[in-house]
Design a protein around this motif. Structure first.
Motif, short mmCIF file in Angstrom:
data_model
loop_
_atom_site.label_atom_id
_atom_site.label_comp_id
_atom_site.label_asym_id
_atom_site.label_seq_id
_atom_site.Cartn_x
_atom_site.Cartn_y
_atom_site.Cartn_z
N ALA A 1 0.84 -1.20 0.00
CA ALA A 1 0.00 0.00 0.00
C ALA A 1 0.88 1.25 0.00
O ALA A 1 0.59 2.24 -0.68
N ALA A 2 1.97 1.20 0.74
CA ALA A 2 2.90 2.34 0.75
C ALA A 2 3.55 2.52 -0.62
O ALA A 2 3.70 3.64 -1.12
N LEU A 3 3.89 1.40 -1.24
CA LEU A 3 4.54 1.47 -2.56
C LEU A 3 3.58 2.02 -3.61
O LEU A 3 3.97 2.83 -4.47
N GLU A 4 2.35 1.60 -3.50
CA GLU A 4 1.36 2.08 -4.46
C GLU A 4 1.22 3.60 -4.37
O GLU A 4 1.16 4.32 -5.36
N LEU A 5 1.18 4.06 -3.15
CA LEU A 5 1.09 5.50 -2.94
C LEU A 5 2.35 6.20 -3.45
O LEU A 5 2.28 7.26 -4.09
N GLN A 6 3.47 5.59 -3.19
CA GLN A 6 4.74 6.14 -3.67
C GLN A 6 4.72 6.28 -5.19
O GLN A 6 5.16 7.29 -5.75
#
Ligand code: BGC
Length: 479
Positions: A181-186
């Motif tokens: 989820a953090a990577l997607e936001l990144q």
């Protein structure tokens, strides 16, 4: 978790002391602020940080728009799902985005996001990830609250980054999703989005207290299970994500317990040795270029006395050396899940000749003690999640759901105030219980039934709505 001062017991409690930072200019050691390389903090009494900015979790750049799909969450959540935004969104929030939406889940970055931190500080450059699970917990409190002003404050909390605790083997199953989820936001924001993970499942965990006794026992293959079923899968999950900057906080309370509580309760020599060996194992295994590790280093009311500082620093050095001095060990985390303030002018408990009044002093002192052990390059973070209010306990050793606690400084990189301080951060998610408050319940610890403890509390780590409300109301700076 244990977070108590076990130093010099038996001194009078309830003694009101009125002391000023000026009268105690520094912790023991070099007078505060000194460091081997000429960097260094402002010394003791550096003052309360000014500024009440919303912290590193609040995005200032272009946002991800309305979270209608599975992409990175955005905006203030209105549903009760785990994701920010509508309950159907699976993404994570990162504050209140403004600006243009990016629609494709792959984002619109022109190339891979450069995850290198600014000046080596992993909290600097990019933004800190806001945990969707925490957003959902806060939402459960919002759903119970009718006071509109209070709800508005709670919504602000949904934009603040908190750590993701790996407190049992089963929790590792949720790690990949959290990081993804953090990577997607990144990938949507085209800037680093940085998660903070707490690694907390040592065999014989919490040997000097009851509330957070873990699932692993040394005499039931605990070390093998810790290494094979906990650290190994964490390592694989982190290693598979080299394009993310990830921060870890390693085993709260464990090494400090060896420093001061060896021989007490279940902190026997076998347990102490295994703590050292298993923490060294974790540091070594999780040593990767994109992972920044901070070892838990207690707080001023625990290792603040000079002899305790020294013992602690020696143990930290021994463990880091045993791990092969991994480059990924960035430094130490202090005040994890504790209530100790950054600096004091007064407190209502007896400070028992402890020269470190607060966490700024303590970081300065530990920096010096560590430098003496050859660790003069290490950095610090301070957990400010619940240290906004002072004078909330009659004994510095009280660590469990203290009544009157308030959220403290918002997460922020390079806040200043102490030696090589990388950040304020909310390691303990405010609203998570420290331990069950009712005698007779499993893992009941007497500290959770003390006068200063809110005895309505559920088991450690469980959501404690009433306590969350108090932490919001008493926040300092105010929300
Ligand atoms: C508990 C953990 C929990 C953590 C964060 C600790 O005291 O033992 O289970 O995940 O706090 O709330």
């Amino acid at each position: 978790m244990l977070r108590r001062n076990s130093h010099q017991l038996g001194l009078a409690k309830w003694v009101a002391v009125l002391l000023t930072t000026a009268s105690f200019a520094a912790c023991s050691g070099d007078g505060g602020g000194g460091s081997s390389n000429g960097e260094g903090g402002a010394g003791a009494g550096a003052g309360t940080p000014t500024g009440s900015g919303a912290g590193a979790g609040t995005p200032t750049g272009s946002g991800a728009g309305t979270p209608t799909g599975s992409g990175a969450g955005a905006g203030t959540p209105t549903g009760s799902g785990a994701g920010a935004g509508t309950p159907t969104g699976s993404g994570a929030g990162a504050g209140t985005p403004t600006g243009t939406a990016s629609t494709a889940s792959g984002g619109n970055c022109t190339g891979p996001v450069d995850i290198s931190p600014v000046g080596g500080n992993p909290f600097d450059g990019g933004r800190l990830f806001v945990d969707p699970e925490y957003i959902a917990k806060v939402q459960s409190s919002i759903d119970k609250t009718t006071d509109a002003a209070l709800v508005a404050k709670m919504k602000k909390v949904q934009e603040i980054p908190t750590a993701f605790w790996l407190d049992q083997i089963a929790a590792v199953d949720r790690l990949a999703g959290h990081l993804d989820a953090a990577l997607e936001l990144q990938n949507q924001l085209c800037e680093p989005v940085v998660p903070v993970i707490v690694v907390y499942d040592l065999p014989n965990r919490d040997c000097f207290a009851e509330a957070s006794n873990g699932e692993l026992k040394l005499d039931e293959n605990g070390t093998e299970r810790y290494r094979n079923e906990f650290i190994k899968p964490i390592k694989e999950i982190l290693a598979a994500r080299p394009n993310q900057r990830i921060i870890t906080i390693i085993e709260p309370d464990s090494l400090p317990n060896i420093a001061t509580n060896l021989g007490g309760k279940r902190c026997d020599q076998t347990t102490a040795t295994s703590y050292e060996e298993n923490v060294a194992h974790a540091l070594k295994e999780l040593n990767m270029p994109h992972v920044y590790q901070y070892i838990d280093a207690a707080h001023s009311g625990w290792l603040g006395w000079e002899d305790n500082q020294k013992k602690g620093a020696e143990i930290f050095a021994r463990v880091i050396n045993a791990a092969g001095n991994p480059a990924g060990v960035r430094g130490f985390a202090t005040n994890v899940a504790n209530y100790t303030q950054l600096s004091y002018s007064s407190e209502s408990y007896d400070q028992q000749d402890n020269p470190c009044f607060g966490e700024f002093d303590y970081v300065d002192a530990m920096a010096s003690a560590l430098a003496a052990e050859g660790l003069g390059d290490k950095h610090f973070i301070i957990d400010t999640s619940r240290n906004g209010a002072g004078n909330i306990r009659t004994d510095w050793g009280f660590w469990c759901n203290n009544i009157g606690a308030g959220m403290g400084q918002r997460p922020k990189a390079n806040p200043g105030g102490a030696t090589r301080l990388d950040a304020f951060y909310w390691v303990k998610p405010p609203g998570d219980s420290d331990g069950v408050g009712k005698a007779g319940e499993p893992r009941y610890d007497l500290f959770c039934g003390e006068d200063n403890a809110d005895t309505r509390a559920p088991q450690a780590g469980q959501w404690f709505h009433e306590y969350f409300v108090e932490c919001v109301k008493n926040a300092n700076p105010a929300l």
